[in-house]
Design a protein around this motif. Structure first.
Motif, PDB file in Angstrom:
ATOM      1  N   GLY A 266       0.781  -1.238   0.000  1.00 33.21           N
ATOM      2  CA  GLY A 266       0.000   0.000   0.000  1.00 33.21           C
ATOM      3  C   GLY A 266       0.808   1.281   0.000  1.00 33.21           C
ATOM      4  N   ASN A 267       2.169   1.198  -0.024  1.00 35.37           N
ATOM      5  CA  ASN A 267       2.949   2.435  -0.053  1.00 35.37           C
ATOM      6  C   ASN A 267       4.237   2.239  -0.860  1.00 35.37           C
ATOM      7  N   ALA A 268       4.163   2.628  -2.148  1.00 34.78           N
ATOM      8  CA  ALA A 268       5.352   2.516  -3.005  1.00 34.78           C
ATOM      9  C   ALA A 268       6.372   3.594  -2.682  1.00 34.78           C
ATOM     10  N   TRP A 269       5.951   4.592  -1.880  1.00 33.62           N
ATOM     11  CA  TRP A 269       6.788   5.792  -1.675  1.00 33.62           C
ATOM     12  C   TRP A 269       7.647   5.659  -0.433  1.00 33.62           C
ATOM     13  N   LEU A 270       8.345   4.548  -0.357  1.00 35.93           N
ATOM     14  CA  LEU A 270       9.290   4.342   0.739  1.00 35.93           C
ATOM     15  C   LEU A 270      10.681   4.181   0.128  1.00 35.93           C
ATOM     16  N   PRO A 271      11.702   4.735   0.767  1.00 34.94           N
ATOM     17  CA  PRO A 271      13.048   4.552   0.222  1.00 34.94           C
ATOM     18  C   PRO A 271      13.412   3.071   0.205  1.00 34.94           C
ATOM     19  N   THR A 272      14.193   2.654  -0.770  1.00 38.13           N
ATOM     20  CA  THR A 272      14.580   1.239  -0.800  1.00 38.13           C
ATOM     21  C   THR A 272      15.766   1.007   0.139  1.00 38.13           C
ATOM     22  N   LYS A 273      15.764  -0.148   0.754  1.00 38.36           N
ATOM     23  CA  LYS A 273      16.871  -0.491   1.670  1.00 38.36           C
ATOM     24  C   LYS A 273      18.158  -0.670   0.869  1.00 38.36           C
ATOM     25  N   ILE A 274      18.023  -1.214  -0.340  1.00 42.82           N
ATOM     26  CA  ILE A 274      19.240  -1.518  -1.098  1.00 42.82           C
ATOM     27  C   ILE A 274      20.052  -0.252  -1.390  1.00 42.82           C
ATOM     28  N   ILE A 275      19.369   0.827  -1.748  1.00 39.66           N
ATOM     29  CA  ILE A 275      20.125   2.064  -2.041  1.00 39.66           C
ATOM     30  C   ILE A 275      20.816   2.553  -0.765  1.00 39.66           C
ATOM     31  N   GLU A 276      20.105   2.521   0.345  1.00 42.05           N
ATOM     32  CA  GLU A 276      20.706   3.006   1.600  1.00 42.05           C
ATOM     33  C   GLU A 276      21.880   2.119   2.020  1.00 42.05           C
ATOM     34  N   GLU A 277      21.793   0.818   1.718  1.00 38.70           N
ATOM     35  CA  GLU A 277      22.925  -0.075   2.037  1.00 38.70           C
ATOM     36  C   GLU A 277      24.140   0.217   1.169  1.00 38.70           C
ATOM     37  N   LEU A 278      23.869   0.574  -0.104  1.00 38.11           N
ATOM     38  CA  LEU A 278      24.991   0.740  -1.034  1.00 38.11           C
ATOM     39  C   LEU A 278      25.674   2.107  -0.934  1.00 38.11           C
ATOM     40  N   LYS A 279      24.941   3.126  -0.470  1.00 43.55           N
ATOM     41  CA  LYS A 279      25.522   4.476  -0.418  1.00 43.55           C
ATOM     42  C   LYS A 279      26.812   4.534   0.410  1.00 43.55           C
ATOM     43  N   PRO A 280      26.840   4.001   1.636  1.00 48.32           N
ATOM     44  CA  PRO A 280      28.108   4.057   2.378  1.00 48.32           C
ATOM     45  C   PRO A 280      29.240   3.301   1.679  1.00 48.32           C
ATOM     46  N   LYS A 281      28.880   2.227   0.990  1.00 47.08           N
ATOM     47  CA  LYS A 281      29.921   1.462   0.270  1.00 47.08           C
ATOM     48  C   LYS A 281      30.517   2.311  -0.858  1.00 47.08           C
ATOM     49  N   ALA A 282      29.632   3.032  -1.579  1.00 49.07           N
ATOM     50  CA  ALA A 282      30.118   3.877  -2.684  1.00 49.07           C
ATOM     51  C   ALA A 282      31.010   4.986  -2.136  1.00 49.07           C
ATOM     52  N   ARG A 283      30.599   5.527  -1.004  1.00 48.66           N
ATOM     53  CA  ARG A 283      31.375   6.616  -0.395  1.00 48.66           C
ATOM     54  C   ARG A 283      32.748   6.103   0.034  1.00 48.66           C
ATOM     55  N   ALA A 284      32.736   4.911   0.647  1.00 43.64           N
ATOM     56  CA  ALA A 284      34.009   4.325   1.105  1.00 43.64           C
ATOM     57  C   ALA A 284      34.924   4.017  -0.084  1.00 43.64           C
ATOM     58  N   ALA A 285      34.313   3.728  -1.234  1.00 43.92           N
ATOM     59  CA  ALA A 285      35.113   3.412  -2.428  1.00 43.92           C
ATOM     60  C   ALA A 285      35.575   4.679  -3.148  1.00 43.92           C
ATOM     61  N   GLY A 286      35.270   5.851  -2.571  1.00 44.57           N
ATOM     62  CA  GLY A 286      35.709   7.113  -3.193  1.00 44.57           C
ATOM     63  C   GLY A 286      34.903   7.461  -4.437  1.00 44.57           C
ATOM     64  N   LEU A 287      33.672   6.919  -4.519  1.00 45.07           N
ATOM     65  CA  LEU A 287      32.834   7.160  -5.703  1.00 45.07           C
ATOM     66  C   LEU A 287      31.612   7.962  -5.268  1.00 45.07           C
ATOM     67  N   TRP A 288      31.823   9.206  -4.876  1.00 48.43           N
ATOM     68  CA  TRP A 288      30.772   9.990  -4.214  1.00 48.43           C
ATOM     69  C   TRP A 288      30.884  11.433  -4.671  1.00 48.43           C
ATOM     70  N   ASN A 289      29.750  12.049  -5.015  1.00 44.36           N
ATOM     71  CA  ASN A 289      29.716  13.489  -5.385  1.00 44.36           C
ATOM     72  C   ASN A 289      30.664  13.838  -6.523  1.00 44.36           C
ATOM     73  N   LEU A 290      30.842  12.905  -7.459  1.00 44.84           N
ATOM     74  CA  LEU A 290      31.829  13.150  -8.519  1.00 44.84           C
ATOM     75  C   LEU A 290      31.379  14.245  -9.474  1.00 44.84           C
ATOM     76  N   PHE A 291      30.075  14.569  -9.450  1.00 49.96           N
ATOM     77  CA  PHE A 291      29.484  15.471 -10.463  1.00 49.96           C
ATOM     78  C   PHE A 291      29.830  16.936 -10.249  1.00 49.96           C
ATOM     79  N   LEU A 292      30.269  17.317  -9.040  1.00 50.52           N
ATOM     80  CA  LEU A 292      30.305  18.750  -8.698  1.00 50.52           C
ATOM     81  C   LEU A 292      31.711  19.329  -8.856  1.00 50.52           C
ATOM     82  N   PRO A 293      31.943  20.087  -9.930  1.00 51.56           N
ATOM     83  CA  PRO A 293      33.288  20.638 -10.114  1.00 51.56           C
ATOM     84  C   PRO A 293      33.507  21.886  -9.255  1.00 51.56           C
ATOM     85  N   ARG A 294      34.723  22.103  -8.884  1.00 48.32           N
ATOM     86  CA  ARG A 294      35.153  23.366  -8.264  1.00 48.32           C
ATOM     87  C   ARG A 294      34.370  23.753  -7.011  1.00 48.32           C
ATOM     88  N   SER A 295      34.063  22.808  -6.142  1.00 43.68           N
ATOM     89  CA  SER A 295      33.391  23.175  -4.899  1.00 43.68           C
ATOM     90  C   SER A 295      34.278  22.803  -3.717  1.00 43.68           C
TER      91      SER A 295
END
Ligand SMILES: Cc1cc2nc3c(=O)[nH]c(=O)nc-3n(C[C@H](O)[C@H](O)[C@H](O)COP(=O)(O)OP(=O)(O)OC[C@H]3O[C@@H](n4cnc5c(N)ncnc54)[C@H](O)[C@@H]3O)c2cc1C
Length: 419
Positions: free
Chosen positions: A42-71
């Motif tokens: 009854g509620n599709a509008w919940l964040p997925t657990k998988i994305i939240e699990e993977l975010k810290p891993k991506a950050r630890a791998a140095g693959l985070w906020n790559l899009f923002l130049p000169r900040s």
């Protein structure tokens, strides 16, 4: 122009490819299964657990906020040219960019805050966005007016003492369905009597401000794109402090131009990734199925299509890299023709290549057993979102025509030129 990968980009590319293999492709099924389970309950509008699990891993791998130049707030940010091949890889899977904190509309919003917000507003809203703690939406388009012409926007932002009061109705507010969406950047008119391009302003609005109602989710060819979604939002007497206005009254158009350049090229980079993946799936499928006594890949019509797809992907990639290079070296304003060109070329190319891949998969191609139907739906929206094709073509044509008006003026004034 040198498009060789630097050693830094080569290294990041290897790490990103390894991350995709280890964590993204194996979890594609789980991502959609989680949303389906939430929807069934009854509620599709919940964040997925998988994305939240993977975010810290991506950050630890140095693959985070790559899009923002000169900040200074995101030292890991790359130039547009460096980011292009990495963003392309993220584009192969629709949810991947969020894992690396590189997904729209947050990236455009973060870039807007970085460029145009006060330090106080950056501390309050940009910092948590850069940490991936919550999400954001950009509210410009309105159901009542042709919003591809941003001067039509009707939403009112009126000064009242130390506050601004906002009234309007927006739709296609991507991300506003996500319960983590804590902040909107809203475009509206502060002075409808000012010159046409000085009427609009942009203002930062916390999504829990009284007077905001998320009315309904819109669908794209039947997909609700949960959990971020594309929402219709009503703002009724929404009151925020005057300090939330970005840059100053009447500067909204200027901010929109600055915001949309990088956002557009990121979409194009991801479109190339989506097309590459479709071509790969198409070739594998055609090699693996036999019809009328031979592999389908042996039919010459498929040679034509595969060759066309490869040529068009390569052309689009080179134009994207050129636009990225120019944005880095001469700025978004001078690169406006290249940004407009790639915004037309990349999604059209991707739609055509994915369409061929769907055809190659037969009935399976239009089902959700393969990623192609959803990928097509995503790419098709990019011929509208961030400005429809026609508007970008119009900009390209105007720039082209202007070149020849100058030449005519010179021809008409030979004596002046001779002096
Ligand atoms: C999936 C999706 C996500 C989106 N996300 C956001 C978001 O997060 N925030 C946001 O503010 N908006 C968002 N949008 C809205 C999008 O930016 C607008 O739909 C787009 O700018 C077009 O505006 P419109 O829909 O009002 O179309 P209109 O302005 O009504 O235009 C309709 C059509 O008219 C034609 N047209 C317009 N101008 C010209 C011209 N000069 N010459 C010839 N033909 C022309 C085009 O074919 C165009 O498609 C999103 C849209 C989609 C589909």
């Amino acid at each position: 122009m040198n498009f060789d990968y630097t050693d830094k980009v080569k290294d990041m590319r290897e790490r990103l490819l390894a991350f995709m293999d280890a964590h993204i492709y194996p979890n594609e099924g789980r991502f959609f299964a989680e949303i389906a389970a939430n929807r069934a309950q009854g509620n599709a509008w919940l964040p997925t657990k998988i994305i939240e699990e993977l975010k810290p891993k991506a950050r630890a791998a140095g693959l985070w906020n790559l899009f923002l130049p000169r900040s200074p707030r995101a030292p890991e940010g790359l130039s547009n040219l460096e980011y292009a091949p990495l963003c392309e890889i993220m584009g192969r899977v629709p949810f991947a960019a969020e894992v690396f904190n590189c997904s729209a509309p947050d990236t455009g919003n973060m870039e807007t805050l970085e460029r145009y917000a006060s330090e106080d507003i950056k501390d309050e809203w940009l910092e948590p966005l850069l940490k991936g703690e919550f999400r954001s939406a950009f509210l410009m388009t309105e159901p009542e007016v042709a919003s591809s012409d941003a001067t039509n926007i009707q939403c009112r932002i009126e000064r009242d003492g130390d506050d601004y009061v906002i009234n309007g109705r927006k739709w296609w507010s991507s991300g506003a369905g996500d319960p983590r969406c804590a902040v909107y950047i809203v475009m509206g008119k502060t002075n409808p009597d000012a010159p046409r391009h000085s009427q609009q302003s942009m203002i930062v609005v916390p999504s829990n401000t009284p007077g905001i109602e998320v009315v309904r989710p819109l669908t794209v060819f039947g997909y609700d794109d949960a959990p971020h979604g594309h929402m219709e939002v009503v703002l009724k007497n929404v009151r925020v402090p005057a300090r939330n206005l970005l840059l100053g009254e009447g500067r909204g158009f200027e901010i929109a131009q600055g915001r949309l350049g990088p956002g557009r090229i990121h979409h194009c980079m991801r479109s190339i990734g989506a097309a590459e993946r479709a071509l790969e799936l198409m070739c594998k499928r055609l090699n693996s199925r036999v019809a009328f006594g031979k592999p389908i890949s042996a039919q010459s019509v498929w040679h034509e299509r595969i060759a066309d797809a490869r040529c068009r992907i390569e052309m689009a990639r080179l134009l994207t890299l050129k636009a990225a290079y120019m944005m880095d070296t001469v700025g978004n304003k001078v690169a406006k023709a290249e940004i407009a060109m790639i915004k037309v070329v990349a999604p059209n190319m991707a739609c055509d290549v994915i369409d061929m891949a769907i055809q190659a998969h037969g009935g399976g191609g239009v089902s959700d057993d393969f990623p192609l139907a959803y990928s097509y739906a995503n790419q098709r929206t990019l011929r509208l979102a961030d400005g429809p094709d026609e508007v970008h073509r119009q900009s390209i044509a105007k720039l082209e025509l202007a070149k020849h008006i100058l030449i005519k003026a010179e021809v008409d004034m030979p004596v002046t030129r001779g002096c």
